[in-house]
Every structure is written in structure tokens, then in C-alpha cells.
Design a protein around this motif. Sequence first.
Motif, PDB file in Angstrom:
ATOM      1  N   MET A   1       0.812  -1.215   0.000  1.00  0.00           N
ATOM      2  CA  MET A   1       0.000   0.000   0.000  1.00  0.00           C
ATOM      3  C   MET A   1       0.849   1.270   0.000  1.00  0.00           C
ATOM      4  N   LEU A   2       2.099   1.176   0.466  1.00  0.00           N
ATOM      5  CA  LEU A   2       2.990   2.335   0.514  1.00  0.00           C
ATOM      6  C   LEU A   2       3.807   2.519  -0.762  1.00  0.00           C
ATOM      7  N   ASP A   3       3.617   1.645  -1.729  1.00  0.00           N
ATOM      8  CA  ASP A   3       4.233   1.851  -3.039  1.00  0.00           C
ATOM      9  C   ASP A   3       3.633   3.124  -3.649  1.00  0.00           C
ATOM     10  N   GLY A   4       4.471   3.964  -4.249  1.00  0.00           N
ATOM     11  CA  GLY A   4       4.004   5.249  -4.769  1.00  0.00           C
ATOM     12  C   GLY A   4       2.851   5.132  -5.751  1.00  0.00           C
ATOM     13  N   LYS A   5       2.964   4.222  -6.693  1.00  0.00           N
ATOM     14  CA  LYS A   5       1.924   4.065  -7.713  1.00  0.00           C
ATOM     15  C   LYS A   5       0.632   3.554  -7.100  1.00  0.00           C
ATOM     16  N   ILE A   6       0.745   2.589  -6.201  1.00  0.00           N
ATOM     17  CA  ILE A   6      -0.440   2.025  -5.544  1.00  0.00           C
ATOM     18  C   ILE A   6      -1.093   3.056  -4.632  1.00  0.00           C
TER      19      ILE A   6
ATOM     20  N   ALA B   1       6.201   9.532  -2.687  1.00  0.00           N
ATOM     21  CA  ALA B   1       6.511   8.804  -3.921  1.00  0.00           C
ATOM     22  C   ALA B   1       5.314   8.746  -4.861  1.00  0.00           C
ATOM     23  N   ALA B   2       4.139   9.140  -4.361  1.00  0.00           N
ATOM     24  CA  ALA B   2       2.926   9.089  -5.186  1.00  0.00           C
ATOM     25  C   ALA B   2       2.765  10.326  -6.059  1.00  0.00           C
ATOM     26  N   LYS B   3       3.466  11.396  -5.721  1.00  0.00           N
ATOM     27  CA  LYS B   3       3.236  12.685  -6.387  1.00  0.00           C
ATOM     28  C   LYS B   3       3.449  12.633  -7.890  1.00  0.00           C
ATOM     29  N   LYS B   4       4.444  11.898  -8.338  1.00  0.00           N
ATOM     30  CA  LYS B   4       4.731  11.865  -9.772  1.00  0.00           C
ATOM     31  C   LYS B   4       3.644  11.145 -10.572  1.00  0.00           C
ATOM     32  N   PHE B   5       2.756  10.421  -9.853  1.00  0.00           N
ATOM     33  CA  PHE B   5       1.683   9.704 -10.540  1.00  0.00           C
ATOM     34  C   PHE B   5       0.350  10.456 -10.500  1.00  0.00           C
ATOM     35  N   MET B   6       0.301  11.572  -9.766  1.00  0.00           N
ATOM     36  CA  MET B   6      -0.968  12.269  -9.564  1.00  0.00           C
ATOM     37  C   MET B   6      -1.454  12.974 -10.826  1.00  0.00           C
ATOM     38  N   SER B   7      -2.733  12.853 -11.080  1.00  0.00           N
ATOM     39  CA  SER B   7      -3.338  13.494 -12.250  1.00  0.00           C
ATOM     40  C   SER B   7      -3.708  14.937 -11.927  1.00  0.00           C
ATOM     41  N   SER B   8      -3.917  15.734 -12.963  1.00  0.00           N
ATOM     42  CA  SER B   8      -4.315  17.129 -12.771  1.00  0.00           C
ATOM     43  C   SER B   8      -5.703  17.218 -12.137  1.00  0.00           C
ATOM     44  N   SER B   9      -6.568  16.257 -12.445  1.00  0.00           N
ATOM     45  CA  SER B   9      -7.920  16.279 -11.870  1.00  0.00           C
ATOM     46  C   SER B   9      -7.875  16.066 -10.366  1.00  0.00           C
ATOM     47  N   TYR B  10      -6.956  15.218  -9.901  1.00  0.00           N
ATOM     48  CA  TYR B  10      -6.803  15.011  -8.457  1.00  0.00           C
ATOM     49  C   TYR B  10      -6.228  16.271  -7.804  1.00  0.00           C
ATOM     50  N   LEU B  11      -5.204  16.831  -8.421  1.00  0.00           N
ATOM     51  CA  LEU B  11      -4.546  18.011  -7.849  1.00  0.00           C
ATOM     52  C   LEU B  11      -5.450  19.234  -7.841  1.00  0.00           C
ATOM     53  N   ASN B  12      -6.446  19.278  -8.729  1.00  0.00           N
ATOM     54  CA  ASN B  12      -7.344  20.428  -8.822  1.00  0.00           C
ATOM     55  C   ASN B  12      -8.679  20.198  -8.124  1.00  0.00           C
ATOM     56  N   ASP B  13      -8.822  19.069  -7.438  1.00  0.00           N
ATOM     57  CA  ASP B  13     -10.068  18.772  -6.727  1.00  0.00           C
ATOM     58  C   ASP B  13     -10.049  19.459  -5.367  1.00  0.00           C
ATOM     59  N   LYS B  14     -10.822  20.525  -5.205  1.00  0.00           N
ATOM     60  CA  LYS B  14     -10.822  21.318  -3.973  1.00  0.00           C
ATOM     61  C   LYS B  14     -11.260  20.517  -2.757  1.00  0.00           C
TER      62      LYS B  14
END
Length: 358
Positions: free
Chosen positions: A289-294, A310-323
Motif C-alpha cells: 500500500m505504501l508503493d508510490g503508484k499504488i 513517492a505518489a506525487k509523480k503519478f498524480m493526475s491534474s484532476s486530483y490536484l485540482n479537486d478542492k
Amino acid sequence: MKKKLLKLLSLSVIVACTIATLSGCGSQKQASGNDEKVVNVFTWANYVPDSVIKEFQNKTGIKVNYSNFSTNEEMLTKLQAAKGAEYDVVICSDYIIEVMGKQKNILMQPIDKSKIPNYKNVDPRFLNQLYDKGNKYSIPYTLGSQIIVYNSEKVKIPIKGYKDLWNSTLKNSLVLVDDPRIVIGMTLKKLGYSMNETDSKKLAQAKEELKKLKPNVKVLNADTPHNSLINGDATVGFMYGSQASTAVKTNSKFKIVYPEEGMNAEEDNFIIPVKAPHKENAEKFINFMLDGKISNEATTINQYVNTNKAAKKFMSSSYLNDKAVFIPDSELNRAERFRDVGNAAKTYDLIWSEFKQQ
């Protein structure tokens, strides 16, 4: 002579078979422990997405038995009843970990981080918190917070904070997450107090304030309060950001409000119960569960704040822009965390019980 020899040979075969049978039983018994391909996970409904569970099972061959609870208090009661057995991994909130850590018979076991190499992926900002200094018993999974969401087409008053939920124009219009610490905490915050208040006079004030709120409350729901907004039963809700996010994605008429009085922020953590029947499988599950992609996949689906660097590089713009999910640091930095309220917990329970029966 031949008959005697045959008898001796037969006896030897019987003894050998008996030993082999007993050995087989011993192996079978051993396989029912840590060698058994099972891990028992206990947390909120849908908190670990089905797709993630399937990936873990496919990768490891370990079957996940998933059980859920509605509140941290319910979890603690069940864990106490099991005496720290039955479950292998529990995902629960920070303040309840603090409560358990103070108990005489601690229901958690120290986590061997050498068995969880992906521990290095946890963002240091979320480690070494007051509820578990040094993260002896816990490892962060996500961070949750509660926010206000309302139907902008039907609500005609400005909503900026908790105090607005008491407005008489909202009679029979509210849906609240069914959780005593959250709702009582909101009420205390509305009064200008801490969400962790233990003063009996201030708690008495909160009790009376909740009585005034009750006419506005139509629904209490722990798992799916957003559904009451979506189907039109309620026009204003106070719920987890993940739940609010689901409502907003359904219809853009729903608007998010960060309460001006200040939010609550709570870290949900992995713990391993003291008598976990499959400890090694628990360690494998947590590490997975602590794997970045997972980790990114989990929070993209369950819509909670990600605590894994480690998850940040996998984050989508929709997730980052979800207030409702990606809450600004300016809000999180002033958010208050729940703490163990000690003996005052009984008062909280009484207030909540009377509120629900009102």
C-alpha cells in the motif's frame, strides 16, 4: 519365521505411516498461521479500493478478507472484544491510536519497519505526530478532513462556516456524517472552543447548541452522506472531503466551503493488532500500500489527501485540482487534529446519544 518377519514389517509400516501422518498434521497446523495465504483487513467501507485489493492478491497470492466499521469507537470495541486478535491490519484514525497507546493492555504491536521498505515513501510531514511519537505502532495511509458542501441552486443564504448550518432557513435540509467526534467537534468550533474540549461547562454548551441544530438535520449517515445531496433529500452537507468530492463530480451545482472557523484534519494509519494471526502478510500488505503508484491509485479512487511523497509523480491534474480532496496547505496548516479526550469521552458519548434520540 516368515509370518513373524511379515508382522514386524507391517508394524514398521504402521509406525512410519503414523509418524508421517502426525508430521503432516504438524505442517498443516503451521500453514494455518503466518504461512496461510490470508490477510484480514479491518477499516471503513470502500477505504481500500477493490482494484487495489485485486492487484495485491494477484501479485502475492494472499487473499484479502475485508471487514468494515463505521466509527473509530466501533473499531476499538470490536478490537477489544477480540483481544487484539482476529484482524491483521487495521486502518484507523490518529486520536484512537493515541487512546489505545495509553491503555494498560496495548492492542497494537510495534511495527518492524525493516520489513516494510516502502516506509521511506511516507512524507515526513505526517510522521512523528503526538499521537504516536516515532511511529512505533502506526504508519500513515491518508489524511482526511471534513468540509461543507451545498447546493448553490437551492440554498439562498451565504455559507461560510459552521455557524451558518444553524440558520433557520435550513430546517430539515442538512445531512451530517454520523460521527460523534466530528459533529460535536464542529459544534465546539462554532462556539470558539477546541474540538478536543474536556471542560464540562463548555461541553454542556455544545450539548445545548446541538439541540438547536437538530431541527435542521434531516439525515445522519456515516458511509454515504453525499447520496442525500445527490438525490435531493438534503441541500447542505457536512462530510468528509472524499464524500463531498463525489457530490461535486455528480453535479457542478454543489459548492465546497472550507469552514472559516477552521477545519479538522485526521491521519488514518495502518496498525497491526497485538495478536494478528498473519503478521508477515500484514507487513506485505502495508508495504504494498505504501508503493508510490499504488498509493496514488488508492487516493485517486477513495479521494483522500495523499501522505506518500513517492505518489506525487503519478498524480493526475484532476486530483490536484479537486478542492474537496487536495486541500490547500494554508487550510491544513491551521486545521486542528483530534486528540484523546480521556474521561470526557463518556460525556461525548452521552451528548451524542441524546442528540440522536432527540
